[in-house]
Motif scaffolding. Sequence first.
Motif, mmCIF file in Angstrom:
data_model
loop_
_atom_site.group_PDB
_atom_site.id
_atom_site.type_symbol
_atom_site.label_atom_id
_atom_site.label_comp_id
_atom_site.label_asym_id
_atom_site.label_seq_id
_atom_site.Cartn_x
_atom_site.Cartn_y
_atom_site.Cartn_z
ATOM 1 N N GLY A 77 0.821 -1.197 0.000
ATOM 2 C CA GLY A 77 0.000 0.000 0.000
ATOM 3 C C GLY A 77 0.853 1.245 0.000
ATOM 4 N N MET A 78 0.718 2.086 1.035
ATOM 5 C CA MET A 78 1.394 3.375 1.069
ATOM 6 C C MET A 78 2.907 3.226 1.212
ATOM 7 S SD MET A 78 0.978 6.396 3.880
ATOM 8 C CE MET A 78 2.160 7.736 3.928
ATOM 9 N N VAL A 79 3.635 3.636 0.183
ATOM 10 C CA VAL A 79 5.106 3.677 0.185
ATOM 11 C C VAL A 79 5.497 5.025 -0.407
ATOM 12 C CG1 VAL A 79 5.575 1.215 0.173
ATOM 13 C CG2 VAL A 79 5.034 2.330 -1.960
ATOM 14 N N SER A 80 5.861 5.984 0.439
ATOM 15 C CA SER A 80 5.941 7.369 -0.004
ATOM 16 C C SER A 80 7.336 7.861 -0.371
ATOM 17 C CB SER A 80 5.374 8.284 1.089
ATOM 18 O OG SER A 80 6.071 8.102 2.306
ATOM 19 N N GLN A 81 8.381 7.137 0.009
ATOM 20 C CA GLN A 81 9.744 7.600 -0.230
ATOM 21 C C GLN A 81 10.479 6.724 -1.242
ATOM 22 O OE1 GLN A 81 10.955 10.500 1.315
ATOM 23 N NE2 GLN A 81 8.786 10.644 1.900
ATOM 24 N N ILE A 82 11.376 7.343 -2.011
ATOM 25 C CA ILE A 82 12.110 6.609 -3.044
ATOM 26 C C ILE A 82 12.902 5.454 -2.453
ATOM 27 C CG2 ILE A 82 14.032 6.789 -4.675
ATOM 28 C CD1 ILE A 82 13.008 9.597 -5.388
ATOM 29 N N GLU A 83 13.633 5.716 -1.373
ATOM 30 C CA GLU A 83 14.459 4.658 -0.788
ATOM 31 C C GLU A 83 13.612 3.545 -0.186
ATOM 32 O OE1 GLU A 83 17.662 4.316 -1.254
ATOM 33 O OE2 GLU A 83 17.454 6.113 -2.493
ATOM 34 N N THR A 84 12.433 3.899 0.331
ATOM 35 C CA THR A 84 11.504 2.884 0.834
ATOM 36 C C THR A 84 11.073 1.955 -0.297
ATOM 37 O OG1 THR A 84 10.662 4.316 2.586
ATOM 38 C CG2 THR A 84 9.233 2.520 1.870
ATOM 39 N N ILE A 85 10.706 2.536 -1.423
ATOM 40 C CA ILE A 85 10.270 1.742 -2.577
ATOM 41 C C ILE A 85 11.388 0.823 -3.038
ATOM 42 C CG2 ILE A 85 9.562 1.887 -4.996
ATOM 43 C CD1 ILE A 85 8.231 4.611 -4.213
ATOM 44 N N LYS A 86 12.591 1.349 -3.096
ATOM 45 C CA LYS A 86 13.720 0.547 -3.582
ATOM 46 C C LYS A 86 14.029 -0.626 -2.660
ATOM 47 C CE LYS A 86 16.115 4.104 -6.299
ATOM 48 N NZ LYS A 86 17.360 4.905 -6.442
ATOM 49 N N VAL A 87 14.002 -0.385 -1.343
ATOM 50 C CA VAL A 87 14.330 -1.480 -0.434
ATOM 51 C C VAL A 87 13.241 -2.544 -0.451
ATOM 52 C CG1 VAL A 87 13.299 -0.634 1.739
ATOM 53 C CG2 VAL A 87 15.386 -1.993 1.795
ATOM 54 N N ILE A 88 11.977 -2.142 -0.587
ATOM 55 C CA ILE A 88 10.895 -3.123 -0.689
ATOM 56 C C ILE A 88 11.069 -3.964 -1.945
ATOM 57 C CG2 ILE A 88 8.411 -3.407 -1.051
ATOM 58 C CD1 ILE A 88 8.052 -0.892 0.715
ATOM 59 N N ALA A 89 11.371 -3.310 -3.060
ATOM 60 C CA ALA A 89 11.574 -4.037 -4.317
ATOM 61 C C ALA A 89 12.743 -5.006 -4.199
ATOM 62 C CB ALA A 89 11.801 -3.051 -5.460
ATOM 63 N N ASP A 90 13.844 -4.558 -3.602
ATOM 64 C CA ASP A 90 15.014 -5.430 -3.421
ATOM 65 C C ASP A 90 14.660 -6.648 -2.574
ATOM 66 O OD1 ASP A 90 16.606 -3.753 -4.920
ATOM 67 O OD2 ASP A 90 17.513 -2.753 -3.183
ATOM 68 N N GLN A 91 13.919 -6.418 -1.508
ATOM 69 C CA GLN A 91 13.548 -7.509 -0.607
ATOM 70 C C GLN A 91 12.589 -8.495 -1.286
ATOM 71 O OE1 GLN A 91 15.907 -7.459 1.618
ATOM 72 N NE2 GLN A 91 14.631 -7.477 3.464
ATOM 73 N N LEU A 92 11.664 -7.987 -2.074
ATOM 74 C CA LEU A 92 10.745 -8.877 -2.778
ATOM 75 C C LEU A 92 11.475 -9.695 -3.835
ATOM 76 C CD1 LEU A 92 7.592 -6.592 -3.178
ATOM 77 C CD2 LEU A 92 7.965 -8.432 -1.527
ATOM 78 N N ARG A 93 12.441 -9.086 -4.500
ATOM 79 C CA ARG A 93 13.238 -9.852 -5.467
ATOM 80 C C ARG A 93 14.076 -10.909 -4.747
ATOM 81 N NH1 ARG A 93 13.343 -4.795 -8.569
ATOM 82 N NH2 ARG A 93 14.982 -3.974 -7.189
ATOM 83 N N LYS A 94 14.506 -10.612 -3.531
ATOM 84 C CA LYS A 94 15.297 -11.565 -2.750
ATOM 85 C C LYS A 94 14.458 -12.768 -2.319
ATOM 86 C CE LYS A 94 17.692 -11.897 1.722
ATOM 87 N NZ LYS A 94 18.136 -11.124 2.935
ATOM 88 N N TYR A 95 13.260 -12.498 -1.769
ATOM 89 C CA TYR A 95 12.454 -13.573 -1.194
ATOM 90 C C TYR A 95 11.464 -14.195 -2.175
ATOM 91 C CZ TYR A 95 14.375 -12.218 3.332
ATOM 92 O OH TYR A 95 15.229 -11.961 4.378
ATOM 93 N N LYS A 96 11.171 -13.492 -3.267
ATOM 94 C CA LYS A 96 10.332 -14.018 -4.348
ATOM 95 C C LYS A 96 8.974 -14.581 -3.880
ATOM 96 C CE LYS A 96 14.232 -15.230 -7.329
ATOM 97 N NZ LYS A 96 15.267 -14.555 -6.503
ATOM 98 N N PRO A 97 8.203 -13.809 -3.139
ATOM 99 C CA PRO A 97 6.872 -14.307 -2.728
ATOM 100 C C PRO A 97 5.905 -14.336 -3.904
ATOM 101 C CG PRO A 97 7.093 -12.001 -2.147
ATOM 102 C CD PRO A 97 8.441 -12.429 -2.656
ATOM 103 N N GLN A 98 4.897 -15.164 -3.796
ATOM 104 C CA GLN A 98 3.837 -15.220 -4.796
ATOM 105 C C GLN A 98 2.697 -14.281 -4.389
ATOM 106 O OE1 GLN A 98 3.001 -19.479 -4.765
ATOM 107 N NE2 GLN A 98 4.093 -19.692 -6.698
ATOM 108 N N ASN A 99 1.836 -14.014 -5.349
ATOM 109 C CA ASN A 99 0.580 -13.290 -5.089
ATOM 110 C C ASN A 99 0.823 -11.888 -4.527
ATOM 111 O OD1 ASN A 99 -0.882 -15.655 -5.827
ATOM 112 N ND2 ASN A 99 -0.504 -16.485 -3.790
ATOM 113 N N ILE A 100 1.527 -11.061 -5.302
ATOM 114 C CA ILE A 100 1.804 -9.690 -4.902
ATOM 115 C C ILE A 100 0.741 -8.768 -5.489
ATOM 116 C CG2 ILE A 100 3.424 -7.766 -5.057
ATOM 117 C CD1 ILE A 100 5.692 -9.827 -5.218
#
Length: 268
Positions: A77-100
């Motif tokens: 949902g709410m992700v307002s900062q550039i660095e926040t978005i980047k770290v979330i994306a990095d973590q999702l690529r790391k853990y590779k969850p389904q159903n995003i």
Amino acid sequence: MKKVLTIAGSDSSGGAGIQADLKTFSALGTFGMSVITAVTAQNTQGVFAVQDISVEVIKKQIDAIFDDIQVDGVKIGMVSQIETIKVIADQLRKYKPQNIVLDPVMVSKSGYHLLNPEAGEVLIKELVPLADIVTPNIPEAEVITGRKINTYEEMEKAAAIIHHMGAKKVLIKGGHIQGDSTDIIFEGETYIYLKTPRIVTKNTHGTGCTLSSAIAANLAKGCSIVEAVTAAKEYITTAIEHSLSIGKGVGPTNHFYTLYKKAGMLEK
């Protein structure tokens, strides 16, 4: 029990954000977990302040969940900062969850801008391609695509553009167009229209958060995209129909109406 994670901001009044997400997960029979990206001072009348959580703490929250618990679905949902978005994306690529499920929260109903233009560009680049489904309302779809949307045909075009940006599926929510409440799913080739009668009420605080969370919960339980969205729309329609007149402004939806009714807990 399926486990679903929300990555979003907190709503101090309990109607939207993390609080709405966790209520929705529970109402739909899943176990809810959260990564808080920001703390807001808000109520039914508006958003008055936002305090972003540090990138380091957001990363550690995500690690804490995935290092210990199987995650069956993720709502962003709410992700307002550039660095926040980047770290979330990095973590999702790391853990590779389904159903995003990505709910691109950009502006609150009261007009408070929760995402600046530069962060919006990073969200499109980093998170949209990771999403199984992106769920913008019309104002959000206009920001993402740079196009005005006033008709169903323009909703279709916007969905196709967002799909081209990398989203596997797209749901354009049509609540801002007059008439019935009509949403459009685009799966890459076909458009599916979901229509329900419009419910006349001012109490719609947290509807977008609730819908996207319901989709994530349904996907985690094994539904297809169309099944998940259809069931989620039925859920939010009931929640709006029995919304709560809490506070002096835009009240919240009733996340547990069906459960309360079954349990005989509703006021006579």
